[in-house]
Design a protein around this motif. Structure first.
Motif, PDB file in Angstrom:
ATOM      1  N   TYR B  33      63.328 130.806 103.317  1.00  0.00           N
ATOM      2  CA  TYR B  33      64.772 130.843 103.140  1.00  0.00           C
ATOM      3  C   TYR B  33      65.282 132.288 103.122  1.00  0.00           C
ATOM      4  CZ  TYR B  33      63.685 126.219 101.140  1.00  0.00           C
ATOM      5  OH  TYR B  33      63.218 124.943 100.934  1.00  0.00           O
ATOM      6  N   TYR B  35      68.793 134.134 101.488  1.00  0.00           N
ATOM      7  CA  TYR B  35      70.004 134.029 100.687  1.00  0.00           C
ATOM      8  C   TYR B  35      70.642 135.408 100.671  1.00  0.00           C
ATOM      9  CZ  TYR B  35      68.096 129.689  98.673  1.00  0.00           C
ATOM     10  OH  TYR B  35      67.589 128.436  98.487  1.00  0.00           O
ATOM     11  N   PHE B  45      73.254 130.566  99.883  1.00  0.00           N
ATOM     12  CA  PHE B  45      72.273 130.173 100.894  1.00  0.00           C
ATOM     13  C   PHE B  45      72.734 130.578 102.284  1.00  0.00           C
ATOM     14  CE2 PHE B  45      69.291 127.561 103.122  1.00  0.00           C
ATOM     15  CZ  PHE B  45      69.989 126.895 104.115  1.00  0.00           C
ATOM     16  N   PHE B  91      68.104 138.221 100.016  1.00  0.00           N
ATOM     17  CA  PHE B  91      66.857 137.782  99.406  1.00  0.00           C
ATOM     18  C   PHE B  91      66.145 136.790 100.305  1.00  0.00           C
ATOM     19  CE2 PHE B  91      67.516 139.832  95.466  1.00  0.00           C
ATOM     20  CZ  PHE B  91      68.839 139.673  95.091  1.00  0.00           C
ATOM     21  N   ARG B  95      58.671 128.560  99.622  1.00  0.00           N
ATOM     22  CA  ARG B  95      58.311 127.389  98.812  1.00  0.00           C
ATOM     23  C   ARG B  95      57.108 126.730  99.452  1.00  0.00           C
ATOM     24  NH1 ARG B  95      60.015 121.812  99.030  1.00  0.00           N
ATOM     25  NH2 ARG B  95      61.468 122.171 100.731  1.00  0.00           N
ATOM     26  N   LYS B 100      59.212 116.784  96.748  1.00  0.00           N
ATOM     27  CA  LYS B 100      60.647 117.045  96.812  1.00  0.00           C
ATOM     28  C   LYS B 100      61.267 117.125  95.427  1.00  0.00           C
ATOM     29  CE  LYS B 100      61.820 115.404 101.397  1.00  0.00           C
ATOM     30  NZ  LYS B 100      62.724 114.564 102.187  1.00  0.00           N
ATOM     31  N   SER B 101      60.586 116.628  94.444  1.00  0.00           N
ATOM     32  CA  SER B 101      61.189 116.621  93.119  1.00  0.00           C
ATOM     33  C   SER B 101      61.281 118.004  92.510  1.00  0.00           C
ATOM     34  CB  SER B 101      60.384 115.717  92.190  1.00  0.00           C
ATOM     35  OG  SER B 101      59.047 116.177  92.110  1.00  0.00           O
ATOM     36  N   SER B 102      60.507 118.954  92.972  1.00  0.00           N
ATOM     37  CA  SER B 102      60.540 120.253  92.313  1.00  0.00           C
ATOM     38  C   SER B 102      61.276 121.321  93.110  1.00  0.00           C
ATOM     39  CB  SER B 102      59.132 120.725  91.983  1.00  0.00           C
ATOM     40  OG  SER B 102      58.427 121.014  93.169  1.00  0.00           O
ATOM     41  N   TYR B 103      61.017 121.468  94.373  1.00  0.00           N
ATOM     42  CA  TYR B 103      61.698 122.444  95.225  1.00  0.00           C
ATOM     43  C   TYR B 103      61.680 123.852  94.645  1.00  0.00           C
ATOM     44  CZ  TYR B 103      63.606 118.774  98.227  1.00  0.00           C
ATOM     45  OH  TYR B 103      63.754 117.735  99.108  1.00  0.00           O
ATOM     46  N   GLU B 104      60.595 124.250  93.963  1.00  0.00           N
ATOM     47  CA  GLU B 104      60.534 125.592  93.396  1.00  0.00           C
ATOM     48  C   GLU B 104      60.490 126.635  94.497  1.00  0.00           C
ATOM     49  OE1 GLU B 104      58.267 124.973  89.147  1.00  0.00           O
ATOM     50  OE2 GLU B 104      57.162 125.825  90.839  1.00  0.00           O
ATOM     51  N   GLN B 105      61.354 127.630  94.376  1.00  0.00           N
ATOM     52  CA  GLN B 105      61.366 128.718  95.348  1.00  0.00           C
ATOM     53  C   GLN B 105      61.091 130.036  94.641  1.00  0.00           C
ATOM     54  OE1 GLN B 105      64.835 128.726  97.924  1.00  0.00           O
ATOM     55  NE2 GLN B 105      64.826 126.480  98.002  1.00  0.00           N
ATOM     56  N   TYR B 106      60.367 130.901  95.330  1.00  0.00           N
ATOM     57  CA  TYR B 106      60.015 132.212  94.803  1.00  0.00           C
ATOM     58  C   TYR B 106      60.697 133.269  95.657  1.00  0.00           C
ATOM     59  CZ  TYR B 106      56.704 129.616  92.068  1.00  0.00           C
ATOM     60  OH  TYR B 106      56.155 128.729  91.169  1.00  0.00           O
ATOM     61  N   PHE B 107      61.378 134.172  94.961  1.00  0.00           N
ATOM     62  CA  PHE B 107      62.217 135.143  95.638  1.00  0.00           C
ATOM     63  C   PHE B 107      61.554 136.502  95.739  1.00  0.00           C
ATOM     64  CE2 PHE B 107      66.470 133.266  96.174  1.00  0.00           C
ATOM     65  CZ  PHE B 107      66.243 132.038  95.584  1.00  0.00           C
ATOM     66  N   GLY B 108      61.890 137.217  96.816  1.00  0.00           N
ATOM     67  CA  GLY B 108      61.483 138.605  96.941  1.00  0.00           C
ATOM     68  C   GLY B 108      62.437 139.503  96.169  1.00  0.00           C
TER      69      GLY B 108
END
Lengths: 114, 116
Positions: B33, B35, B45, B91, B95, B100-108
């Motif tokens: 992704y 953002y 987004f 950013f 992921r 689909k229940s969590s959709y945790e994303q980690y950002f730079g």
């Protein structure tokens, strides 16, 4: 459109006090994530809550997901100066053609004074 | 601990110039992704990328924007002809989860783009 509203926008407290930040929506989310962001840096994931009514603890931070999965709260016990920062909640869009893009709240700027 | 990295940390460019922002997502992640965050505003987004193609894009992501995963590790955002209003923190996030229940994303850490 799924919106997330955070309150309060600004919070200024003394070290040792407790506080709660709220994240509300009229939409149901499959999960909600809480991030902390320092100035000039990217959001850092703190926790994800998935199940309605779920409570997760991270040291002095307690996160709760509402039963209807439309709201969440972050409670900090005995705040410390190191807790100062911007706290963001974010929820994914799910289903249909969505691939989990996040909608963010506007954030809560927390300042903890010594 | 694996993390998302971004380069450069700060890019200054003149209006009308092309810029490429680079990201290295976490290695076993599947969804990518971009953002952006204009100063004082919400994180918003731009685009998602999965299986080597754009899966979703926002209204902001017009023809001036493009994304690419040229190899197995890099993920780039190109702005062809920058405008003053493109000035923002950009950013990258990634992921892994197929749940689909969590959709945790980690950002730079972000790239601060300043268009003059």
């Amino acid at each position: 459109t799924q919106l997330l509203e955070q309150s309060p926008q600004f919070l200024s407290i003394q070290e040792g006090e407790n506080l709660t930040v709220y994240c509300n929506s009229s939409s149901v989310f499959s999960s909600l994530q809480w991030y902390r962001q320092e100035p000039g840096e990217g959001p850092v994931l703190l926790v994800t809550v998935v199940t309605g009514g779920e409570v997760k603890k991270l040291k002095r931070l307690t996160f709760q997901f509402g039963d209807a999965r439309k709201d969440s709260s972050l409670h900090i016990t005995a705040a410390q100066t190191g807790d100062t920062g911007l706290y963001l909640c974010a929820g994914p869009h799910a289903g249909g053609t969505s691939y989990g893009k996040l909608t963010f709240g506007q954030g809560t700027i927390l300042t903890v004074h010594p | 601990e694996p993390e998302v990295t971004q380069t450069p940390s700060h890019q200054v460019t003149q209006m009308g110039q092309e810029v490429i922002l680079r990201c290295v997502p976490i290695s076993n992640h599947l969804y990518f992704y971009w953002y952006r965050q204009i100063l004082g505003q919400k994180v918003e987004f731009l685009v998602s990328f999965y299986n080597n193609e754009i899966s979703e894009k926002s209204e902001i992501f017009d023809d001036q924007f493009s994304v690419e995963r040229p190899d197995g590790s890099n993920f780039t955002l190109k702005i062809r002809s920058t405008k003053l209003e493109d000035s923002a923190m950009y950013f990258c996030a990634s992921r892994f989860s197929v749940a689909k229940s969590s959709y945790e994303q980690y950002f730079g850490p972000g790239t601060r783009l300043t268009v003059t």
